[in-house]
Write a protein that holds these residues in place. Structure first.
Motif, PDB file in Angstrom:
ATOM      1  N   UNK A  39     -23.511  17.559  37.325  1.00  0.00           N
ATOM      2  CA  UNK A  39     -23.556  16.093  37.161  1.00  0.00           C
ATOM      3  C   UNK A  39     -25.056  16.082  37.044  1.00  0.00           C
ATOM      4  N   UNK A  40     -25.482  15.185  35.938  1.00  0.00           N
ATOM      5  CA  UNK A  40     -26.777  15.004  35.602  1.00  0.00           C
ATOM      6  C   UNK A  40     -27.501  14.062  36.390  1.00  0.00           C
ATOM      7  N   UNK A  41     -28.804  13.866  36.636  1.00  0.00           N
ATOM      8  CA  UNK A  41     -29.278  12.872  37.575  1.00  0.00           C
ATOM      9  C   UNK A  41     -28.982  11.470  37.190  1.00  0.00           C
TER      10      UNK A  41
ATOM     11  N   UNK B  14     -22.464   7.734  30.065  1.00  0.00           N
ATOM     12  CA  UNK B  14     -23.612   8.072  30.076  1.00  0.00           C
ATOM     13  C   UNK B  14     -24.298   9.477  29.823  1.00  0.00           C
ATOM     14  N   UNK B  15     -23.269  10.553  29.888  1.00  0.00           N
ATOM     15  CA  UNK B  15     -23.373  11.559  29.082  1.00  0.00           C
ATOM     16  C   UNK B  15     -23.680  11.783  27.760  1.00  0.00           C
ATOM     17  N   UNK B  16     -22.510  11.076  27.047  1.00  0.00           N
ATOM     18  CA  UNK B  16     -22.500  10.901  25.723  1.00  0.00           C
ATOM     19  C   UNK B  16     -23.161   9.616  25.107  1.00  0.00           C
ATOM     20  N   UNK B  17     -23.442   8.590  25.733  1.00  0.00           N
ATOM     21  CA  UNK B  17     -23.899   7.545  25.181  1.00  0.00           C
ATOM     22  C   UNK B  17     -25.464   7.905  25.415  1.00  0.00           C
ATOM     23  N   UNK B  18     -25.868   8.314  26.394  1.00  0.00           N
ATOM     24  CA  UNK B  18     -27.262   8.820  26.349  1.00  0.00           C
ATOM     25  C   UNK B  18     -27.691   9.609  25.421  1.00  0.00           C
TER      26      UNK B  18
END
Length: 181
Positions: free
Chosen positions: A138-140, A154-158
């Protein structure tokens, strides 16, 4: 005073931006599966300890298990535990005969494979336990989100925002004639 760039610069910029975007998106979504070749260089043959071979491998959902053998002499059946224990093909759920079989391991479960031409009695059987894919770290940024949808966005959108910012800056620089090209 106006600066005008030739149309070829714009085509080059669009092509470059498209290629970079494709490569970054592909790299972000690529998952590799392992192809486990039963018996390694010895293949699917009698007299090999396949239990030892299987114990030296870790199998995950999405991996492949491959059998290499003489198709005129052997075959592969996927059976249940009873079929595996008794070397019978009754109730088999799969049968392969090509001599070079690639079987996807699509579920987290125990799989049982035997040779149905009598080789099972000479050790041609293997059982493998397939594990679910491990969860990605899990990323921060995603740690504060509880739903799968928000975590994936969050992962792909960021990542897409960063890619868009880099490509946007590149295009603006070209448009304004900063001389990057």
């Amino acid at each position: 005073m106006s600066t005008s760039l030739p149309p070829s610069i714009f085509r080059l910029t669009a092509t470059f931006a498209s290629a970079v975007l494709f490569l970054l998106l592909h790299a972000a979504t690529t998952v590799s599966a392992t192809d486990h070749i039963v018996g390694a260089n010895k293949g699917w043959n009698p007299g090999i300890n396949y239990t030892l071979w299987a114990n030296n491998h870790t199998f995950y959902v999405g991996d492949l298990i491959s059998f290499r053998y003489l198709k005129t002499q052997y075959n592969v059946f996927e059976v249940n535990q009873t079929g595996y224990d008794n070397c019978t093909t009754e109730g088999a759920v799969g049968n392969w005969t090509s001599g070079k079989d690639f079987i996807p391991l699509n579920k987290a479960q125990r799989y049982y494979f035997i040779c149905g031409t009598g080789g099972c009695f000479n050790g041609m059987k293997v059982s493998v336990l397939v594990h679910p894919l491990p969860s990605p770290p899990r990323s921060s940024l995603a740690a504060g989100h509880s739903s799968k949808a928000s975590a994936s966005s969050t992962v792909y959108g960021g990542g897409l925002k960063v890619i868009g910012a880099v490509l946007g800056g590149f295009v603006v620089a070209i448009w304004c004639g900063s001389g990057w090209i």
